[in-house]
Design an enzyme around this catalytic site. Structure first.
Site, mmCIF file in Angstrom:
data_model
loop_
_atom_site.group_PDB
_atom_site.id
_atom_site.type_symbol
_atom_site.label_atom_id
_atom_site.label_comp_id
_atom_site.label_asym_id
_atom_site.label_seq_id
_atom_site.Cartn_x
_atom_site.Cartn_y
_atom_site.Cartn_z
ATOM 1 N N MET A 9 0.805 -1.229 0.000
ATOM 2 C CA MET A 9 0.000 0.000 0.000
ATOM 3 C C MET A 9 0.838 1.279 0.000
ATOM 4 O O MET A 9 0.453 2.271 0.620
ATOM 5 C CB MET A 9 -0.964 -0.019 1.200
ATOM 6 C CG MET A 9 -1.946 -1.179 1.189
ATOM 7 S SD MET A 9 -2.934 -1.278 -0.314
ATOM 8 C CE MET A 9 -4.059 0.080 -0.019
ATOM 9 N N HIS B 112 -4.151 -5.842 -9.211
ATOM 10 C CA HIS B 112 -5.116 -4.790 -8.886
ATOM 11 C C HIS B 112 -6.525 -5.371 -8.998
ATOM 12 O O HIS B 112 -6.836 -6.066 -9.976
ATOM 13 C CB HIS B 112 -4.949 -3.619 -9.860
ATOM 14 C CG HIS B 112 -5.901 -2.500 -9.580
ATOM 15 N ND1 HIS B 112 -5.722 -1.623 -8.541
ATOM 16 C CD2 HIS B 112 -7.061 -2.153 -10.178
ATOM 17 C CE1 HIS B 112 -6.731 -0.771 -8.514
ATOM 18 N NE2 HIS B 112 -7.558 -1.064 -9.497
HETATM 19 C C1 GRF Z 1 -5.927 -7.505 -3.157
HETATM 20 O O1 GRF Z 1 -7.282 -7.314 -3.461
HETATM 21 C C2 GRF Z 1 -5.052 -6.935 -4.228
HETATM 22 O O2 GRF Z 1 -5.604 -7.026 -5.504
HETATM 23 C C3 GRF Z 1 -4.952 -5.479 -3.831
HETATM 24 O O3 GRF Z 1 -4.887 -5.500 -2.426
HETATM 25 C C4 GRF Z 1 -5.513 -6.683 -1.925
HETATM 26 C C5 GRF Z 1 -4.488 -7.382 -1.107
HETATM 27 O O4 GRF Z 1 -4.990 -8.531 -0.462
HETATM 28 N N1 GRF Z 1 -3.834 -4.851 -4.475
HETATM 29 P P1 GRF Z 1 -3.984 -9.593 0.132
HETATM 30 O O5 GRF Z 1 -3.091 -8.835 1.133
HETATM 31 O O6 GRF Z 1 -3.189 -10.174 -0.988
HETATM 32 O O7 GRF Z 1 -4.837 -10.606 0.823
#
Ligand code: GRF
Length: 191
Positions: free
Chosen positions: A92, A111
């Protein structure tokens, strides 16, 4: 040959798990050299550590607003692990052109929308608001413009009449876990 990869996470890490599980397959062309997080208590870190996967944390907070200094610290961890390819999986932080250039062609992201629709955050809510019939997820190369690099592979799901943000997110997530290992296989350098 198995390409050593680093997976960058910030939280739950379920896409990281999907990649790590694929990498455990003998014929899969990658291995996880590092799971790296910018959040020290990210749930995914514990999962990886329990399985003997090398992990590291570089907290962005420690660098104040100096994004490039933070990224140079990420780069040091990635290089030390031997990883030559980077998968963002729920990481993030928006990356600077310095990091993106350093890993050009070796940096991909997942994404949760069918790009170019719904770049940015809250993709499932926005898909419902837009009343689309089909939603999904995308694995793409990372360029300086957020969620805009060349698309490697996508997967779609139907949007059902009684969907909530949570039910739609869950349906997309199952596809993410299937998609990311397939797309990584495609994106890795051949040989
Ligand atoms: C996922 O939906 C991904 O596409 C987005 O953030 C979320 C992460 O989920 N970029 P995780 O940490 O992989 O469970």
């Amino acid at each position: 040959m198995k390409h050593p990869i680093a997976i960058l996470i910030s939280g739950r890490g379920s896409n990281m798990r999907a990649l790590a599980e694929a990498c455990a397959g003998e014929d899969y062309p990658a291995r996880v050299a590092l799971v790296l997080s910018n959040v020290k208590d990210a749930a995914g870190l514990a999962w990886a550590a329990e399985r003997g996967i090398p992990t590291a944390t570089v907290e962005h907070k420690a660098y104040g607003g100096d994004r490039e200094a933070f990224e140079r610290a990420l780069d040091r961890e990635i290089s030390a692990s031997g990883a030559s390819f980077v998968c963002l999986a729920g990481f993030m932080r928006v990356l600077t052109p310095w990091f993106i250039d350093t890993y050009r062609g070796r940096l991909i992201n997942i994404h949760p929308s069918l790009l170019p629709a719904f770049p940015g955050l809250h993709t499932h809510r926005r898909a419902l608001e837009a009343d689309v019939a089909v939603h999904g997820c995308t694995v793409h190369h990372v360029i300086a413009h957020v969620d805009a690099g060349e698309i490697i592979q996508q997967a779609s799901v139907p949007v059902l009449p009684d969907d909530t943000e949570d039910t739609l997110a869950a349906r997309v997530l199952v596809e993410e876990w299937r998609l990311y290992p397939e797309a990584l296989r495609r994106a890795l350098p051949k040989g």
